[in-house]
Each structure stands twice: as C-alpha cells, then as structure tokens.
Design a protein around this motif. Structure first.
Motif, short mmCIF file in Angstrom:
data_model
loop_
_atom_site.label_atom_id
_atom_site.label_comp_id
_atom_site.label_asym_id
_atom_site.label_seq_id
_atom_site.Cartn_x
_atom_site.Cartn_y
_atom_site.Cartn_z
N ILE A 1 -12.11 -0.86 -0.20
CA ILE A 1 -11.36 -1.32 -1.38
C ILE A 1 -10.92 -2.77 -1.22
CG2 ILE A 1 -9.42 -0.83 -2.92
CD1 ILE A 1 -9.41 2.02 -2.09
N THR B 1 -8.47 -0.23 3.18
CA THR B 1 -7.69 -1.13 2.32
C THR B 1 -7.04 -2.22 3.15
OG1 THR B 1 -5.71 0.24 2.54
CG2 THR B 1 -7.13 0.66 0.64
N TYR C 1 -7.06 2.53 16.92
CA TYR C 1 -8.20 3.05 16.14
C TYR C 1 -8.59 4.48 16.54
CZ TYR C 1 -9.51 -0.69 12.99
OH TYR C 1 -9.53 -1.56 11.93
N ALA D 1 -14.85 -0.10 -7.08
CA ALA D 1 -14.46 -1.09 -8.09
C ALA D 1 -14.81 -0.57 -9.47
CB ALA D 1 -15.13 -2.43 -7.85
N ASN E 1 -9.75 -11.63 5.16
CA ASN E 1 -10.23 -10.25 5.11
C ASN E 1 -11.59 -10.03 5.79
OD1 ASN E 1 -7.85 -9.64 3.94
ND2 ASN E 1 -8.63 -9.28 1.88
N GLY F 1 -2.30 0.88 5.66
CA GLY F 1 -1.27 1.82 5.16
C GLY F 1 -0.29 1.12 4.25
N ILE G 1 -7.65 3.25 6.66
CA ILE G 1 -7.46 2.03 7.45
C ILE G 1 -6.72 1.04 6.56
CG2 ILE G 1 -8.59 0.14 8.68
CD1 ILE G 1 -10.75 2.05 9.52
N GLN H 1 0.26 -0.52 0.09
CA GLN H 1 0.52 0.11 -1.21
C GLN H 1 -0.58 1.12 -1.59
OE1 GLN H 1 3.50 -0.32 -2.10
NE2 GLN H 1 3.61 -1.93 -3.65
N ILE H 2 -1.84 0.70 -1.44
CA ILE H 2 -2.92 1.62 -1.81
C ILE H 2 -3.02 2.72 -0.75
CG2 ILE H 2 -5.40 1.88 -2.32
CD1 ILE H 2 -5.47 -0.98 -3.27
N PRO I 1 -6.27 2.09 -8.42
CA PRO I 1 -7.30 1.93 -7.38
C PRO I 1 -7.36 3.12 -6.42
CG PRO I 1 -6.08 -0.13 -7.65
CD PRO I 1 -5.38 0.90 -8.49
N ASP J 1 -2.74 1.35 10.78
CA ASP J 1 -2.32 0.03 10.33
C ASP J 1 -1.91 -0.77 11.55
OD1 ASP J 1 -1.23 -0.96 7.23
OD2 ASP J 1 -0.64 -2.17 8.96
N LEU K 1 -9.08 -14.76 -0.62
CA LEU K 1 -8.80 -13.73 0.38
C LEU K 1 -9.89 -13.63 1.44
CD1 LEU K 1 -7.86 -10.80 -2.02
CD2 LEU K 1 -6.30 -12.24 -0.74
P1 A3D Z 1 -1.04 -4.10 1.06
O1 A3D Z 1 0.04 -3.28 0.48
O2 A3D Z 1 -0.72 -5.46 1.55
O3 A3D Z 1 -1.70 -3.27 2.25
C1 A3D Z 1 -2.60 -3.82 3.15
C2 A3D Z 1 -2.29 -3.23 4.50
O4 A3D Z 1 -3.29 -3.67 5.41
C3 A3D Z 1 -0.92 -3.65 5.07
O5 A3D Z 1 -0.17 -2.50 5.37
C4 A3D Z 1 -1.30 -4.45 6.30
O6 A3D Z 1 -0.38 -4.28 7.37
C5 A3D Z 1 -2.64 -3.84 6.65
N1 A3D Z 1 -3.47 -4.68 7.51
C6 A3D Z 1 -3.60 -6.03 7.53
N2 A3D Z 1 -4.48 -6.40 8.48
C7 A3D Z 1 -4.93 -5.26 9.05
C8 A3D Z 1 -5.84 -4.98 10.08
N3 A3D Z 1 -6.47 -5.97 10.72
N4 A3D Z 1 -6.06 -3.68 10.41
C9 A3D Z 1 -5.42 -2.69 9.76
N5 A3D Z 1 -4.53 -2.89 8.78
C10 A3D Z 1 -4.30 -4.15 8.43
O7 A3D Z 1 -2.24 -4.24 0.02
P2 A3D Z 1 -2.76 -3.16 -1.04
O8 A3D Z 1 -2.75 -1.81 -0.43
O9 A3D Z 1 -2.04 -3.37 -2.33
O10 A3D Z 1 -4.27 -3.69 -1.26
C11 A3D Z 1 -5.21 -3.57 -0.22
C12 A3D Z 1 -6.49 -4.33 -0.56
O11 A3D Z 1 -7.11 -3.77 -1.69
C13 A3D Z 1 -6.32 -5.82 -0.88
O12 A3D Z 1 -7.36 -6.57 -0.29
C14 A3D Z 1 -6.46 -5.87 -2.39
O13 A3D Z 1 -6.89 -7.13 -2.85
C15 A3D Z 1 -7.50 -4.81 -2.59
N6 A3D Z 1 -7.60 -4.25 -3.94
C16 A3D Z 1 -8.85 -4.03 -4.44
C17 A3D Z 1 -9.02 -3.51 -5.71
C18 A3D Z 1 -10.38 -3.26 -6.25
O14 A3D Z 1 -10.52 -2.82 -7.35
C19 A3D Z 1 -11.55 -3.58 -5.43
C20 A3D Z 1 -7.89 -3.19 -6.48
C21 A3D Z 1 -6.63 -3.41 -5.95
C22 A3D Z 1 -6.49 -3.94 -4.67
#
Ligand code: A3D
Length: 320
Positions: A119, A78, A66, A145, A96, A11, A9, A13-14, A235, A34, A92
């Motif tokens: 995450i 993520t 979904y 984490a 979130n 799509g 859930i 970077q992570i 991550p 996504d 955030l």
């Molecule tokens: P990013 O590349 O922005 O990906 C997030 C994705 O979520 C995007 O593709 C958005 O379109 C999508 N999105 C937004 N709202 C929704 C929704 N309502 N339903 C479904 N998809 C949605 O971010 P990322 O992949 O780099 O990071 C994702 C999260 O992980 C962020 O909150 C970061 O802060 C967190 N994170 C946590 C850690 C830990 O160690 C806990 C480490 C790194 C990142």
C-alpha cells in the motif's frame, strides 16, 4: 485447522485499521511489525481487548523484529512515510524505496510463501521495489490502489444517482492517482452502463467528468482535510477485500497493481489492471479491448510508472 496468519508491516494509521478489520472479519491471527517499539504491541493489545465485545477470536501481537511475521499467509505492507499536505506521492520515493528494500528482505527470510499486498506510496513503484527486493513470484505480490480508486468512484456515483453503493460497479485502469484511467463505459448501476444513464437523463456528461476528476484527486481531498496524514479507513478496507479473496480462494475480479509481462503492451512493470485473485495469487490478468482514447490514457499512465521505477532504481541501486 490452524488459523491463517496476517502480517502487517507498518503499524500506523492504515496498519492499525487493517488489524481491526482483519479481526472483525476473522481472517486469522494478526501480527503487526513496526520500527517504533511499543506502537505495534499497544495497537495489537488494544484490539485484542476489544475482541470479547466485538465477538471475534484471533490472537493479535506486535513487535519490532521481522521474526514476528514468520510463516505469514498474507503480508500487507504500509511501512514508510505518508503524504503530507503539499507533498506529492513522488516526494515519498526516496524514503520509501529504502523501506521496501528492508521489508522485501524480511519477507523473503520469514514469509516467502505469503501473498503480499503493498500500500506504501508511490504505489506502482513501491510494489515493483518490494517484489524485486523480496524475490517472491510476481503473481504473489500486488499493489492496492484500484480497489480504493473504484470504491471512491462508486461512492460518488451512488451519491449522484441516489442509489445503493452496492448496486454501483466501477472500472478503473492505470496507475494510482492522477494517471488513473476510469472506464465510464464499464461502470454501471445494476448493470446499466453510465453512458446509457446519461442518455436516460439520470445525469450529465459534465457531472460524470466532475466525478472522474474528484476520484482522481480523492487522495488529495482527504489529505487536505486531515492535514496531518492521508486516508486510512478506505485504503485498509480495500486491502482487506483483496486478502479475503486470496485466503478464501474467492477468485474475485479486482483492479490491482499487477505485474505485466506483455499484457496491455507493457512489460516488466506494475500497473493497475483487473485481475482474478484466488489461492494462486494473481491467477489471471483480464485484458479488455481498449478504445483509442483509453489506450492513450493507459500508455501515459504506464510511462509515468516507468519513470517512477527508473527514479527508484537510481535512489536505491540495490534494487537494480
Ligand atoms: P503512517 O500512519 O505514518 O504509518 C506508517 C508506519 O510505518 C508508521 O507506524 C511508521 O513507524 C512505520 N515505518 C516507517 N518506516 C518503517 C520501516 N522501515 N519498517 C517498518 N515500519 C516502518 O502512514 P499510513 O498508515 O497512513 O500510510 C502508510 C502508507 O500508505 C503511506 O506510504 C501512504 O502514502 C500510503 N497510502 C497509500 C494509499 C494508496 O491508495 C496506494 C492510500 C493511502 C495511503
């Protein structure tokens, strides 16, 4: 035997890295959900087209309904917005929390038997929110984490000692980030605790303190370098290791954000502790004896998490 199904859930970077790693490790078929149409489908197709070269068999698909996660064995969340430079994890919260409420409902409807790994930041509050919104058993919902924090710690220690990362183990407790509690005495090189390595002259207390501080700020260090987002390779790797232990019933002991029901003196919160992950989800919380300093650090960390959870409920009353 049908392949397991991994639902992602988010799509971004992570999420994209998770899909690639799940494919490479042949964990199962992958679906990416996504809200941005086209991105999950595009990433899924791109990785599927890499599979003949990389040599793995899995179907990959994406969508913005979904229903695509239906029947998933593992769900990794993520979705949300990542931290930008100058933004704290807590900033955030408002955005979130709403995303977790929606994701929780989607999981409850389509994948109620899944093992869920959250995450999205701020981690310890978001995993709480997701569990609450989904109504899934608390032992089937965890936060990633500690595996990442300890991987960073292990990497820095291996660099300091000039030994293989594989021979370094690290032990971290508490919330993600600033309130993390690294347990030096349980961190080892080939079984030799770090305090002994200091006595052996391999390093100094000062150097270890610096490494602890760098680990605590590990997320921010990457954010400051990338400027447009936060860490995603490590991550994703950490969450895949957790999914692998569940799907293969490996019963690995890993530090995760787990629901505490009195363990470590904490009730009703998700905080980072070592747990056994197997086919039953979190099968056991490993409760070690803490010394006074560690106890104080852990209590402070749990108090920070409690504050975040209270703020989350205020912002998203549906979670109360
Ligand atoms: P990013 O590349 O922005 O990906 C997030 C994705 O979520 C995007 O593709 C958005 O379109 C999508 N999105 C937004 N709202 C929704 C929704 N309502 N339903 C479904 N998809 C949605 O971010 P990322 O992949 O780099 O990071 C994702 C999260 O992980 C962020 O909150 C970061 O802060 C967190 N994170 C946590 C850690 C830990 O160690 C806990 C480490 C790194 C990142």
């Amino acid at each position: 035997m049908a392949r397991d199904k991994i639902a992602l859930i988010g799509g971004g970077q992570i999420g994209g890295t998770l899909a690639l790693l799940a494919g490479l490790k042949e964990l199962g078929d992958v679906v990416i959900f996504d809200i941005v149409d086209g991105v999950p489908q595009g990433k899924a197709l791109d990785i599927a087209e890499a599979s003949p070269v990389l040599g793995f068999d899995a179907t990959l698909a994406g969508g913005k309904d979904y229903a695509v996660i239906k029947g998933a064995d593992v769900v990794i969340v993520t979705a949300g917005v990542p931290r930008k430079p100058g933004m704290s994890r807590d900033d955030l919260l408002a955005v979130n929390a709403k995303v977790m409420a929606a994701a929780g409902q989607g999981i409850a409807k389509y994948a109620p038997d899944a093992f869920v790994i959250v995450i999205t930041n701020p981690l310890d509050a978001m995993v709480w929110a997701l569990q609450k919104a989904s109504g899934l058993p608390a032992n089937k919902v965890v936060g990633m984490a500690g595996v990442l924090d300890s991987a960073r710690f292990r990497y820095f220690l291996a660099e300091e000692f000039k030994v293989s990362v594989e021979d370094v183990t690290a032990f971290v407790l508490g919330g993600h980030g600033d309130s993390m509690v690294p347990l030096i005495r349980y961190s080892t090189v080939a079984g030799i605790p770090v305090p002994d390595l200091i006595k052996m002259g391999w390093t100094t207390r000062k150097k270890i303190d610096e490494i602890v501080e760098r680990t605590r700020n590990g997320g921010a260090e990457i954010v400051n370098l990338l400027k447009t987002g936060s860490a995603f390779y490590a991550p994703a790797a950490a969450a895949i290791e957790m999914a692998d232990s569940y799907l293969k019933d490996k019963k690995r002991i890993m530090p995760v954000a787990a629901y505490l029901d009195g363990q470590y003196g904490v009730k009703g919160l998700y905080v980072g502790v070592p747990v056994v992950i197997g086919a039953g989800g979190v099968e056991r919380v490993v409760e070690i004896q803490l010394n006074a300093g560690e106890k104080a650090g852990f209590a402070k960390s749990a108090a920070t998490v409690r504050g975040l959870v209270e703020a989350t409920v205020k912002l998203e009353p549906s979670l109360a």
